[in-house]
Write a protein that holds these residues in place. Structure first.
Motif, PDB file in Angstrom:
ATOM      1  N   UNK A   2       0.859  -1.169   0.000  1.00 33.80           N
ATOM      2  CA  UNK A   2       0.000   0.000   0.000  1.00 33.80           C
ATOM      3  C   UNK A   2       0.901   1.225   0.000  1.00 33.80           C
ATOM      4  N   UNK A   3       0.805   2.015  -1.046  1.00 31.81           N
ATOM      5  CA  UNK A   3       1.645   3.208  -1.180  1.00 31.81           C
ATOM      6  C   UNK A   3       1.355   4.169  -0.037  1.00 31.81           C
ATOM      7  N   UNK A   4       2.373   4.843   0.438  1.00 37.64           N
ATOM      8  CA  UNK A   4       2.216   5.755   1.577  1.00 37.64           C
ATOM      9  C   UNK A   4       1.268   6.919   1.284  1.00 37.64           C
ATOM     10  N   UNK A   5       1.025   7.228   0.034  1.00 38.43           N
ATOM     11  CA  UNK A   5       0.110   8.317  -0.323  1.00 38.43           C
ATOM     12  C   UNK A   5      -1.299   7.826  -0.666  1.00 38.43           C
ATOM     13  N   UNK A   6      -1.582   6.559  -0.416  1.00 37.88           N
ATOM     14  CA  UNK A   6      -2.938   6.028  -0.589  1.00 37.88           C
ATOM     15  C   UNK A   6      -3.678   6.158   0.740  1.00 37.88           C
ATOM     16  N   UNK A   7      -5.002   6.276   0.665  1.00 35.48           N
ATOM     17  CA  UNK A   7      -5.852   6.347   1.854  1.00 35.48           C
ATOM     18  C   UNK A   7      -6.697   5.078   1.887  1.00 35.48           C
ATOM     19  N   UNK A   8      -6.149   4.034   2.494  1.00 37.07           N
ATOM     20  CA  UNK A   8      -6.818   2.740   2.551  1.00 37.07           C
ATOM     21  C   UNK A   8      -7.385   2.556   3.951  1.00 37.07           C
ATOM     22  N   UNK A   9      -8.719   2.654   4.051  1.00 34.70           N
ATOM     23  CA  UNK A   9      -9.401   2.555   5.337  1.00 34.70           C
ATOM     24  C   UNK A   9      -9.908   1.146   5.608  1.00 34.70           C
ATOM     25  N   UNK A  10      -9.953   0.296   4.591  1.00 38.85           N
ATOM     26  CA  UNK A  10     -10.442  -1.067   4.744  1.00 38.85           C
ATOM     27  C   UNK A  10      -9.357  -1.965   5.325  1.00 38.85           C
ATOM     28  N   UNK A  11      -9.790  -2.900   6.147  1.00 37.91           N
ATOM     29  CA  UNK A  11      -8.886  -3.926   6.670  1.00 37.91           C
ATOM     30  C   UNK A  11      -9.001  -5.218   5.871  1.00 37.91           C
ATOM     31  N   UNK A  12      -9.791  -5.176   4.792  1.00 36.21           N
ATOM     32  CA  UNK A  12     -10.063  -6.380   4.008  1.00 36.21           C
ATOM     33  C   UNK A  12      -9.348  -6.305   2.665  1.00 36.21           C
ATOM     34  N   UNK A  13      -8.023  -6.293   2.735  1.00 34.49           N
ATOM     35  CA  UNK A  13      -7.183  -6.229   1.542  1.00 34.49           C
ATOM     36  C   UNK A  13      -6.412  -7.542   1.464  1.00 34.49           C
ATOM     37  N   UNK A  14      -6.520  -8.226   0.340  1.00 33.99           N
ATOM     38  CA  UNK A  14      -5.881  -9.529   0.180  1.00 33.99           C
ATOM     39  C   UNK A  14      -4.366  -9.455   0.101  1.00 33.99           C
ATOM     40  N   UNK A  15      -3.743 -10.615   0.251  1.00 32.78           N
ATOM     41  CA  UNK A  15      -2.280 -10.689   0.219  1.00 32.78           C
ATOM     42  C   UNK A  15      -1.764 -10.410  -1.191  1.00 32.78           C
ATOM     43  N   UNK A  16      -0.603  -9.822  -1.247  1.00 31.99           N
ATOM     44  CA  UNK A  16       0.089  -9.475  -2.491  1.00 31.99           C
ATOM     45  C   UNK A  16      -0.708  -8.535  -3.390  1.00 31.99           C
ATOM     46  N   UNK A  20      -1.871   1.807  -5.218  1.00 28.02           N
ATOM     47  CA  UNK A  20      -0.936   2.887  -5.528  1.00 28.02           C
ATOM     48  C   UNK A  20      -1.418   4.244  -5.027  1.00 28.02           C
ATOM     49  N   UNK A  21      -0.570   5.251  -5.210  1.00 25.81           N
ATOM     50  CA  UNK A  21      -0.786   6.575  -4.637  1.00 25.81           C
ATOM     51  C   UNK A  21      -2.087   7.228  -5.095  1.00 25.81           C
ATOM     52  N   UNK A  22      -2.621   8.057  -4.207  1.00 27.79           N
ATOM     53  CA  UNK A  22      -3.820   8.867  -4.462  1.00 27.79           C
ATOM     54  C   UNK A  22      -5.071   8.025  -4.709  1.00 27.79           C
ATOM     55  N   UNK A  23      -5.064   6.809  -4.173  1.00 27.61           N
ATOM     56  CA  UNK A  23      -6.234   5.939  -4.232  1.00 27.61           C
ATOM     57  C   UNK A  23      -6.904   5.941  -2.871  1.00 27.61           C
ATOM     58  N   UNK A  24      -8.245   5.943  -2.863  1.00 26.08           N
ATOM     59  CA  UNK A  24      -9.021   5.890  -1.629  1.00 26.08           C
ATOM     60  C   UNK A  24      -9.832   4.596  -1.625  1.00 26.08           C
ATOM     61  N   UNK A  25      -9.733   3.850  -0.527  1.00 26.07           N
ATOM     62  CA  UNK A  25     -10.518   2.632  -0.331  1.00 26.07           C
ATOM     63  C   UNK A  25     -11.271   2.805   0.984  1.00 26.07           C
ATOM     64  N   UNK A  26     -12.602   2.856   0.915  1.00 26.93           N
ATOM     65  CA  UNK A  26     -13.406   3.077   2.114  1.00 26.93           C
ATOM     66  C   UNK A  26     -13.472   1.822   2.983  1.00 26.93           C
ATOM     67  N   UNK A  32      -9.582  -8.641  -3.051  1.00 28.25           N
ATOM     68  CA  UNK A  32      -8.954  -9.956  -2.982  1.00 28.25           C
ATOM     69  C   UNK A  32      -7.439  -9.929  -3.092  1.00 28.25           C
ATOM     70  N   UNK A  33      -6.878 -11.112  -3.322  1.00 29.71           N
ATOM     71  CA  UNK A  33      -5.433 -11.325  -3.411  1.00 29.71           C
ATOM     72  C   UNK A  33      -4.899 -10.949  -4.794  1.00 29.71           C
ATOM     73  N   UNK A  34      -3.656 -10.533  -4.820  1.00 33.74           N
ATOM     74  CA  UNK A  34      -2.890 -10.305  -6.055  1.00 33.74           C
ATOM     75  C   UNK A  34      -3.558  -9.313  -7.009  1.00 33.74           C
ATOM     76  N   UNK A  35      -4.218  -8.314  -6.456  1.00 30.54           N
ATOM     77  CA  UNK A  35      -4.829  -7.269  -7.283  1.00 30.54           C
ATOM     78  C   UNK A  35      -3.838  -6.134  -7.489  1.00 30.54           C
ATOM     79  N   UNK A  36      -4.054  -5.368  -8.536  1.00 34.63           N
ATOM     80  CA  UNK A  36      -3.259  -4.162  -8.790  1.00 34.63           C
ATOM     81  C   UNK A  36      -4.239  -3.004  -8.957  1.00 34.63           C
ATOM     82  N   UNK A  37      -4.286  -2.137  -7.961  1.00 39.82           N
ATOM     83  CA  UNK A  37      -5.169  -0.977  -7.965  1.00 39.82           C
ATOM     84  C   UNK A  37      -4.279   0.227  -8.231  1.00 39.82           C
TER      85      UNK A  37
END
Length: 143
Positions: A2-16, A20-26, A32-37
């Motif tokens: 998780x890039x340091x400039x992303x705002x990821x509020x969810x605890x439900x992020x899969x492994x690997x 990336x930066x400037x992304x918001x996840x509520x 899931x696993x092995x995604x690229x956002x």
């Protein structure tokens, strides 16, 4: 990652999974696993994303959207969950979108509310989807 400039509020992020930066996840979102956002994405609370999904830059996923495994969503693809949008609409009726496994959606495609994109379907760049797309269909233009 998780890039340091992303705002990821969810605890439900899969492994690997990379976000990336400037992304918001509520907080209610599930990824899931092995995604690229990629950068500049927004993922609302009631969104479920499967494994090995790619969201390219500028994709916003609103409440009610379900993305199954191995889906590709190109840059700036647009999704709508309200057929009659209005500011402060007290009569809002959410209509979800389902994107089945292996589907690909091209850059700047627009997907209207309430549709299902079938398994392994291909939506061309710039297409406008107004109704369900079957498995393995290739769609160009307005459908």
């Amino acid at each position: 990652m998780i890039h340091e400039l992303a705002d990821v509020q969810s605890e439900h992020i899969g492994k690997n999974t990379s976000i990336w930066q400037f992304t918001v996840v509520l907080p209610g979102a599930v990824i899931g696993d092995e995604c690229n956002i990629c950068s500049h994405c927004f993922i609302e609370n009631d969104v479920r994303i499967g494994n090995r999904v790619t969201l390219k830059n500028g994709v916003y996923l609103w409440n009610g959207i379900r993305v199954e495994d191995s889906v590709f969503i190109g840059p700036n693809a647009t999704f709508c969950n309200d057929r009659y949008p209005k500011s402060k609409n007290k009569d809002f009726h959410l209509e979800g979108i389902l994107i089945r496994q292996g589907a690909s959606i091209g850059a700047n495609a627009t997907i209207l509310p309430g549709v299902t994109i079938g398994e392994n379907a291909l939506i061309a760049a710039g297409a406008v989807i107004t109704k369900d797309v079957g498995a393995d269909q290739i769609i160009k233009g307005i459908y």
